[in-house]
Motif scaffolding. Sequence first.
Motif, PDB file in Angstrom:
ATOM      1  N   GLU A  43       9.681   3.468  -1.736  1.00 34.23           N
ATOM      2  CA  GLU A  43       8.820   4.881  -1.841  1.00 34.23           C
ATOM      3  C   GLU A  43       8.191   5.041  -3.234  1.00 34.23           C
ATOM      4  O   GLU A  43       7.144   5.708  -3.336  1.00 34.23           O
ATOM      5  N   ASN A  44       8.242   4.057  -3.958  1.00 32.20           N
ATOM      6  CA  ASN A  44       7.328   4.200  -5.255  1.00 32.20           C
ATOM      7  C   ASN A  44       7.209   3.209  -6.025  1.00 32.20           C
ATOM      8  O   ASN A  44       7.980   1.949  -5.552  1.00 32.20           O
ATOM      9  N   GLN A  45       6.408   2.939  -7.076  1.00 33.53           N
ATOM     10  CA  GLN A  45       6.263   1.538  -7.787  1.00 33.53           C
ATOM     11  C   GLN A  45       7.381   1.055  -8.468  1.00 33.53           C
ATOM     12  O   GLN A  45       7.583  -0.117  -8.475  1.00 33.53           O
ATOM     13  N   ASP A  78       0.945  -1.081  -0.155  1.00 27.75           N
ATOM     14  CA  ASP A  78       0.004   0.001  -0.084  1.00 27.75           C
ATOM     15  C   ASP A  78       0.958   1.369  -0.060  1.00 27.75           C
ATOM     16  O   ASP A  78       1.598   1.657   1.111  1.00 27.75           O
ATOM     17  N   SER A  79       0.875   2.036  -1.191  1.00 25.31           N
ATOM     18  CA  SER A  79       1.768   3.083  -1.346  1.00 25.31           C
ATOM     19  C   SER A  79       1.348   4.236  -0.504  1.00 25.31           C
ATOM     20  O   SER A  79       2.099   5.322  -0.072  1.00 25.31           O
ATOM     21  N   LYS A  80       0.212   4.308  -0.092  1.00 27.54           N
ATOM     22  CA  LYS A  80      -0.434   5.317   0.572  1.00 27.54           C
ATOM     23  C   LYS A  80      -0.370   5.226   2.209  1.00 27.54           C
ATOM     24  O   LYS A  80      -0.743   6.046   2.844  1.00 27.54           O
ATOM     25  N   ASP A  81       0.120   4.173   2.511  1.00 27.44           N
ATOM     26  CA  ASP A  81       0.647   3.968   4.021  1.00 27.44           C
ATOM     27  C   ASP A  81       1.858   4.051   4.142  1.00 27.44           C
ATOM     28  O   ASP A  81       2.724   3.373   3.480  1.00 27.44           O
ATOM     29  N   LYS A  82       2.345   4.658   5.093  1.00 24.05           N
ATOM     30  CA  LYS A  82       3.710   5.067   5.556  1.00 24.05           C
ATOM     31  C   LYS A  82       4.705   3.701   5.813  1.00 24.05           C
ATOM     32  O   LYS A  82       5.762   3.178   5.628  1.00 24.05           O
ATOM     33  N   GLY A  90       1.362  -0.718   4.528  1.00 20.76           N
ATOM     34  CA  GLY A  90       0.054  -1.449   4.679  1.00 20.76           C
ATOM     35  C   GLY A  90      -0.093  -2.774   5.573  1.00 20.76           C
ATOM     36  O   GLY A  90       1.019  -3.191   5.948  1.00 20.76           O
TER      37      GLY A  90
END
Length: 432
Positions: free
Chosen positions: A151-153, A107-111, A114
Amino acid sequence: MKNGLLGIGLSSLSYDQDYLIINLTEQIKHDIVRIITEVFQRGEIHVLIGTKSLLGEGWDAPKMNTLILASFVSSFVLSNQMRGRVIRTDKDTPHKTGNIWHLVCFDSKDKTGGQDLNSMKRRFKTFVGISNKETPTIENNFERLNIKTIENQEEIQEINQTFFTLAKDRQNLIVRWEKALEQGSILVEEIQVPSVNMVAMKEVKMDYIRKMSGNMMKVMVSTVLLFWQNLLMGVFKNLQAINSIRRFSLFVSLFGLAGSIVYGRKLYISSKQYWRYKDIGKQLGTLAEVVLQGLIHERVIRTSLEDLKIVSSSNNSEGAFCYLKGGSQYENTQFIQTLQELVSQIDNPRYLLKQKRKYFFLKNEQYFSVPEIFAKNKKSAKFFNTIWNKNIGESELVFTRTIDGRKILLKLRFEALLKRNGRIEHLHKWTR
């Protein structure tokens, strides 16, 4: 060998005669698993999809060399049972290797990555394996995979590709295991403390640097005074008042001799203490000595001190490491837990140790928690305080269950919220 299934019951579907219902007994289900397993063992089936029940205890397929875990299971027992399907030895393949894949929805939105990633991290705490570090070791924890912060995909794709490459090179996997086993054959429980959690001990180190510098200056002044007589006699050797000068220079020299002895001793002590705090590994080792002496006094550790050894080290990227060598499993665990209490941020201890720092006109105070095992009564707390004073430096015991003590505790807890603290880890490693 031919295998058949007998006793299969068939019945028509009541609302559609083109379909049949196949009724299987428990014995037939068992026979189906046995037949499929035998075909798989022969290599005629390359991929099997099974439930956690199948992969649990009891299923025997030693030819299997790859396991893909797409399950959310994080319990110690079931995770190990599922992994056990791959790590079993095969008598027909002495150098068999196994790859175990853990699938994660990131989950990229979770620090933290996820819930799925956190579940996998908990799973990795329960078992040990080969690390992906430059010098391979056998240890537990997610950090052994040597994965940087995601940090990113694009970074996820790079990580996946790295593990695909490692998985294909099975010969290198054998070599890495052999190198790791050369590091030792004894499993130890170790504590890992990040550098940010050792700030207080760095202040202790700086305090001894200041003391060492001050004592060095005083020794130099005392040395000048010690040789004052020769200097003074050389300057005034032609003067008439030689007797009074001689008496004065003798007094100064005696004063310098006394200063050299007193401050020379202090310089030696402060230099010795500074060396003990040279890096965070040594700092953690010094704290561990205090804990060990206290646990021996409390009869928690009963192994002879001559048979015990504190091993501590550090590196710039991961912090400080420490473990107790020579004790029983129970003693080692109690040692690690008590040491962790000491180096963790202050929460709600019964007693605190207060150390005063003074440098010229600057004054400050530092506080350390007294671990619970030593805080059960005042006698034990005082003994811990005595050991601390002997090994670390002079401190004062503070009882936090008073009004003044509560004020100090609330202030420290508020300060702890503002500080950036790392996560203290329990590691299991194979060592000599």
